[in-house]
Design an enzyme around this catalytic site. Structure first.
Site, short mmCIF file in Angstrom:
data_model
loop_
_atom_site.label_atom_id
_atom_site.label_comp_id
_atom_site.label_asym_id
_atom_site.label_seq_id
_atom_site.Cartn_x
_atom_site.Cartn_y
_atom_site.Cartn_z
N LYS A 21 0.85 -1.19 0.00
CA LYS A 21 0.00 0.00 0.00
C LYS A 21 0.89 1.24 0.00
O LYS A 21 1.68 1.45 0.91
CB LYS A 21 -0.94 -0.03 1.21
CG LYS A 21 -2.02 1.05 1.20
CD LYS A 21 -1.54 2.29 1.90
CE LYS A 21 -2.56 3.40 1.83
NZ LYS A 21 -1.99 4.70 2.28
N GLY A 57 6.10 4.65 9.36
CA GLY A 57 5.33 5.88 9.42
C GLY A 57 5.31 6.45 10.83
O GLY A 57 6.22 6.21 11.62
N GLU A 100 8.23 0.46 12.08
CA GLU A 100 9.31 1.43 12.18
C GLU A 100 8.65 2.78 12.21
O GLU A 100 8.08 3.25 11.22
CB GLU A 100 10.28 1.30 11.01
CG GLU A 100 11.59 2.03 11.22
CD GLU A 100 11.58 3.43 10.65
OE1 GLU A 100 11.39 4.38 11.45
OE2 GLU A 100 11.74 3.58 9.44
N CYS A 110 13.16 9.71 9.48
CA CYS A 110 12.74 9.24 10.80
C CYS A 110 13.90 9.22 11.79
O CYS A 110 13.69 9.44 12.99
CB CYS A 110 12.10 7.86 10.70
SG CYS A 110 13.14 6.64 9.86
N GLU A 150 8.56 14.98 17.17
CA GLU A 150 9.16 14.76 15.85
C GLU A 150 8.55 15.78 14.88
O GLU A 150 7.38 15.69 14.52
CB GLU A 150 8.88 13.34 15.36
CG GLU A 150 9.54 13.04 14.03
CD GLU A 150 9.26 11.64 13.53
OE1 GLU A 150 10.17 11.01 12.97
OE2 GLU A 150 8.12 11.16 13.71
#
Length: 499
Positions: A193, A246, A268, A302, A400
């Protein structure tokens, strides 16, 4: 049923022209979405629509999963030797290399990252990952276990099954490779996806998957929204595993949904990684890596080392050198200009999110540094930013941001640096700059992170496991460890006696 086209012709500013798939890739065919809906993908530099793609609904997800389930048992895939699986993967890597200019152009149009980066890193890394795991495809050995002369025991490594894989928008090609590589290596089938913001490059790869000779249904690729297509994939009873990269919030939602059918999961998720500079560090080296660690890929990484912790003895000298380097090196502009270091953020919403953190920090009394050059008049640009004087409890220090925004703070002792570095819900990565070998190993041991760099930042490698602890995820990708999430171990007991 929609009558929208399944492909359209596109042209990049560098003159390359190609036929861009727009449909869903199911059972080796591009098909229309049953929903009849379309999703527009936007060039973050021009702010104009590139093209539309078909949007998968729950029914389309079911078709993709059914295709993957059939392929899992089809002899054309199930009975294929590991050696031949590896050959297919290598053939796909070769085709990606042959189409690297087109794929790099698509990635830059859709994502906004500089074309030089797409061509020089993203596309080659996709091929590198596939070749690495192709080499493992005929080396997933079981073991014979000595349990005495009257019995034989051995283990088999077998595919997990149908793997739902959900990738983010910051590295569309490479995050797909990180998931496809180990899954195919172990003999699984896949429903991939794509991120709704950046679906185009992997849809083009779908053409190459078919050309490489993968049997129908082994790799299915769908476009759609996370809350609909992603959720349907996670909840589907015929999906055996979910791999996701994500946000932490979405990762928690996936854990909850996957629990209903006890799916295996690999996550992750987010990070707020520290980069720690001690008094004895090579400051020139620390400055260069600190810049790369937070400013590359528009800060949309990330593992970005976004919290810079600098010992008091070199704090002022480091800050002066770091801001000067940001001023010189962070060239912001047209992603197709070879001199550009930083392109636009991926979407308007992401740009606005970054700017809101900067505004909030300024309002709370932080000092905000931006390079003197003005931003382009168009595009979703956020300025490279350095924040100082910020409270450690402030949102910009703890959250973040996922943009080119570094927070710099000072510390006095090693124990203080460690306490500040670990004072976060995240645990993805960290970096330590010091000439003291003992200190480097102490910090590497005690930092609450899945990865630690010593005298560098974010120079990951396909051979080295990648992943986090705490709220930064579960499991590992890359390296031999990346295979563990894609096979089950079956124990076989054989009685050799007459008793």
């Amino acid at each position: 049923m929609t009558c929208a086209p399944l492909a359209t012709e596109l042209k990049a500013p560098n003159g390359l022209i190609w036929e861009q798939p727009q449909g869903l890739f199911i059972n080796n065919e591009f098909v229309s979405a049953g929903s009849g809906r379309l999703l527009a993908t936007v060039n973050p530099y021009t702010e104009h629509e590139i093209c539309s793609v078909h949007v998968a609904g729950a029914g389309d997800v079911d078709k993709a999963v059914s295709s993957a389930r059939r392929a899992l048992k089809d002899p054309s895939w199930a009975m294929l030797s590991g050696t031949d699986r590896g050959h297919l993967m290598t053939r796909l890597a070769d085709l990606v290399d042959q189409h690297r200019g087109t794929l790099a152009s698509i990635e830059t149009l859709d994502n906004g990252k500089p074309y030089s980066v797409s061509l020089g890193f993203d596309v080659p890394h996709f091929s590198e990952v596939l070749r690495y795991y192709a080499g493992y495809a005929d080396k997933n050995f079981g073991k014979v276990i000595d349990v005495g002369p009257e019995k034989m025991a051995y283990t088999l490594k077998q595919p997990v099954g149908v793997c739902g894989q959900i990738i983010p928008w910051n590295y569309p090609l490479d995050m797909a490779a990180w998931k496809l590589g180990p899954a195919l290596c172990c003999g699984n089938t896949v429903v991939l996806k794509l991120a709704e913001q950046t679906p185009l490059s992997m849809l083009y790869v779908a053409k190459l998957i078919r050309e490489a000779g993968f049997p129908p249904g082994v790799i299915n690729i769908i476009n759609g929204y996370g809350a609909e297509a992603g959720a349907a994939l996670v909840r589907h009873p015929d999906v055996d595993k979910i791999a996701f990269t994500g946000s932490t919030a979405t990762g928690k939602d996936i854990m909850r949904m996957a629990a209903a059918t006890m799916k295996a999961i690999t996550l992750e998720t987010g990070g707020k990684s520290p980069l720690i500079v001690f008094d004895d560090a090579d400051l020139e080296q620390a400055v260069r890596w600190a810049h790369a660690g937070i400013m590359e890929n528009q800060g949309q990484v990330c593992t970005a080392t976004s919290r810079l912790l600098v010992q008091s003895g070199v704090y002022d000298k480091f800050l002066d050198a770091f801001t000067a380097y940001v001023e010189k090196a962070s060239i912001v502009g047209d992603p197709f200009d070879p001199t550009t270091f930083q392109g636009p953020q991926v979407t308007r919403a992401q740009r606005d999110r970054v700017m809101s953190y900067i505004s909030g920090a300024r309002e709370s009394g932080a000092t905000v540094f931006h390079p003197s050059d003005k931003l382009p008049s168009r595009g979703f640009f956020a300025p490279p930013t350095v924040l100082t004087g910020l409270q450690r409890s402030a949102p910009a220090f703890q959250d973040e941001i996922f943009g080119p925004c570094a927070v710099v703070t000072r510390f006095d002792t090693e124990s203080e640096a460690l306490a500040v570095a670990n004072d976060t819900r995240y645990g993805l990565a960290g970096a330590v700059f010091t000439r003291d070998l003992s200190r480097a190993h102490r910090m590497a041991r005690d930092l609450e992170a899945g990865m630690v760099w010593v005298n560098s930042s974010n120079d990951s490698d396909v051979r080295v496991p990648f992943g986090g602890v705490k709220e930064s995820g579960l499991g590992r990708e890359l390296g031999e460890e990346g295979l563990r999430g894609y096979y089950n171990i079956k124990a076989v007991h054989v009685n050799l006696s007459s008793r």
